[in-house]
Design an enzyme around this catalytic site. Structure first.
Site, mmCIF file in Angstrom:
data_model
loop_
_atom_site.group_PDB
_atom_site.id
_atom_site.type_symbol
_atom_site.label_atom_id
_atom_site.label_comp_id
_atom_site.label_asym_id
_atom_site.label_seq_id
_atom_site.Cartn_x
_atom_site.Cartn_y
_atom_site.Cartn_z
ATOM 1 N N ASP A 48 -3.877 -18.103 -0.030
ATOM 2 C CA ASP A 48 -4.900 -18.712 -0.897
ATOM 3 C C ASP A 48 -5.652 -19.797 -0.134
ATOM 4 O OD1 ASP A 48 -2.465 -20.030 -0.888
ATOM 5 O OD2 ASP A 48 -2.497 -20.576 -3.010
ATOM 6 N N ASP A 107 -6.534 -6.780 3.986
ATOM 7 C CA ASP A 107 -7.634 -6.046 3.342
ATOM 8 C C ASP A 107 -8.605 -7.029 2.710
ATOM 9 O OD1 ASP A 107 -9.063 -3.844 2.216
ATOM 10 O OD2 ASP A 107 -8.114 -4.308 0.296
ATOM 11 N N TYR A 135 0.821 -1.212 0.000
ATOM 12 C CA TYR A 135 0.000 0.000 0.000
ATOM 13 C C TYR A 135 0.857 1.266 0.000
ATOM 14 C CZ TYR A 135 -4.775 -1.704 0.800
ATOM 15 O OH TYR A 135 -6.011 -2.255 0.662
ATOM 16 N N LYS A 195 2.279 -15.525 1.993
ATOM 17 C CA LYS A 195 2.482 -16.215 0.703
ATOM 18 C C LYS A 195 3.975 -16.539 0.641
ATOM 19 C CE LYS A 195 0.891 -17.656 -3.252
ATOM 20 N NZ LYS A 195 -0.058 -18.781 -3.351
ATOM 21 N N ASP A 254 -12.520 -8.406 4.317
ATOM 22 C CA ASP A 254 -13.798 -8.267 3.607
ATOM 23 C C ASP A 254 -14.465 -9.629 3.445
ATOM 24 O OD1 ASP A 254 -13.678 -5.525 3.331
ATOM 25 O OD2 ASP A 254 -14.233 -5.566 1.202
HETATM 26 C C1 IPM Z 1 -10.368 -0.795 4.046
HETATM 27 C C2 IPM Z 1 -10.593 -0.177 2.683
HETATM 28 C C3 IPM Z 1 -9.411 0.701 2.340
HETATM 29 C C4 IPM Z 1 -8.189 -0.186 2.229
HETATM 30 C C5 IPM Z 1 -9.592 1.560 1.056
HETATM 31 C C6 IPM Z 1 -10.832 2.418 1.148
HETATM 32 C C7 IPM Z 1 -8.385 2.371 0.752
HETATM 33 O O1 IPM Z 1 -10.814 -1.154 1.729
HETATM 34 O O2 IPM Z 1 -10.290 -0.045 5.030
HETATM 35 O O3 IPM Z 1 -10.268 -2.013 4.144
HETATM 36 O O4 IPM Z 1 -7.948 -0.792 1.187
HETATM 37 O O5 IPM Z 1 -7.471 -0.296 3.224
HETATM 38 MG MG MG Z 2 -10.888 -3.137 2.503
#
Ligand code: IPM
Ligand code: MG
Length: 369
Positions: free
Chosen positions: A219, A243, A142, A187, A247
């Protein structure tokens, strides 16, 4: 206790869910005799509108001068169509992470018995799932060098020992308070940074011999989170993998509206719901404020106000068990965002004597709200 809280409502439903968390914090303050002072500041699309900058200097200063940051959400559809736009709301968040040194993003994945049917996974897989992701937040791909010319592009991934060490220690400390297991996701069959993480984590783990440590390729972890999520206790991972996995993990419990997060900073830490700005619902008073209120509970824990944090969690659990929630949960009793905030604040202020009768629910808690 006296604490100064920077409040960054942000965009979309951010302001309305944050309002409910502030209500609840005030109720906690009344009941437990604390005083929370709030300093509001703009971030995200609203800050671009006002100042042409998703993170105005003033906002960063407000955060740095506070004991903690309560964050709503950022993002507006007008920016989503153009990832090349020069100024974007997400830049505000990334700069805030760097500016506050928010090196560890903590996302608990908890399930609630009355909501298991909302999960896309089978109920027996989801029941009793309880793990937490520790995602490194200020390093890796990042924040590495980036560049492109006409023929190629690159994003560099770098980690220092210190960056790995500070989050690893947090993860092991957390495991000690939980089920004593850390799974480090990487990984390492391909990436040098992952091999570096493995060596560092293995070395640091010697200080925590009471905690079980295992390693899993990312993975495989993506698959295991769906196939057998109960196996996890603390998942420790780098920025990008965290990240993606967080999710993925967020859908297990059935509603994004219930999941809080904490980002631990070198100086000030930040607390925010994991859901986005949900612009379609902005101003409609229908978003679920529970994730933000649970984020406020994590904030209280960071102040070492454990009883207060537990009181919030117990109240929310109780409401969900009684079939009370915002519309998206499709429970028996549907309430608006502000009504849920009112109810939680009321129940907290009235001390632990939570006694919602069927009749009071049927009357839509008219005496309370
Ligand atoms: C998160 C989001 C952020 C990230 C974006 C909005 C930059 O997806 O907080 O997980 O990728 O960290
Ligand atoms: Mg995110």
């Amino acid at each position: 206790m006296k604490k100064k809280i920077a409040v960054l409502p942000g965009d979309g439903v951010g302001p309305e869910v944050v309002d409910q968390a502030v209500k609840v914090l005030d109720a906690v303050g009344d009941r437990f005799d604390h005083f929370f002072e709030y300093c509001y500041a703009d971030v995200g699309a609203i800050a671009i509108d006002h100042y042409d900058d998703p993170l105005p200097e003033m906002t960063l200063e407000t955060c740095l001068g506070a004991d903690a940051v309560l964050f709503g959400a950022i993002g507006h559809p007008k920016y989503d169509k153009d990832p090349n736009a020069k100024v974007r709301p997400e830049q505000g968040l990334l700069r805030l992470r760097k500016g506050l040194g928010l090196y560890a993003n903590i996302r608990p994945v908890t399930t609630y018995p009355t909501l298991l049917h909302l999960s896309p996974l089978k109920e027996e897989k989801v029941k009793d799932v309880d793990f937490v992701i520790y995602r490194e937040l200020t390093g890796g791909i990042y924040f590495g060098d980036k560049g492109r010319d006409e023929k190629s592009a690159f994003d560099v991934c770098t980690y220092t020992y210190e960056e790995v060490e500070r989050i690893t220690r947090l993860a092991f400390e957390a495991a000690r308070q939980r089920n004593n297991k850390v799974t480090c996701v990487d990984k390492a069959n391909v990436l040098e940074t992952s091999r570096f993480w493995r060596d560092a984590v293995t070395k640091i783990a010697k200080d925590y011999e009471d905690v079980e440590l295992d390693f899993m390729f990312v993975d495989n972890a993506a698959m295991q989170i769906i196939q057998w999520p109960k196996q996890f206790d603390v998942v420790l991972t780098s920025n990008m993998f965290g990240d993606i996995l967080s999710d993925e993990a967020s859908v297990i419990s059935g509603s994004m509206g219930l999941l809080p997060s904490a980002s631990i900073g070198i100086k000030t830490s930040m607390f925010e719901p994991i859901h986005g700005s949900y612009p379609q619902a902005a101003g409609e008073d229908l978003a679920n404020p529970m994730a933000t209120i649970l984020s406020a509970a994590m904030m209280l824990e960071s102040f070492e106000l454990f009883e207060e944090a537990t009181a919030i969690r117990t109240t929310i659990r109780h409401l969900l068990e009684r079939g009370i929630g915002t519309a998206e949960l499709a429970l028996e009793n549907k309430f608006s965002c502000s009504q849920i905030g009112d109810m939680i604040a009321y129940l907290l202020a009235e001390s632990a004597s939570i006694n919602l009768t069927d009749q009071s629910i049927a009357q839509r808690l008219s005496t309370i709200i």
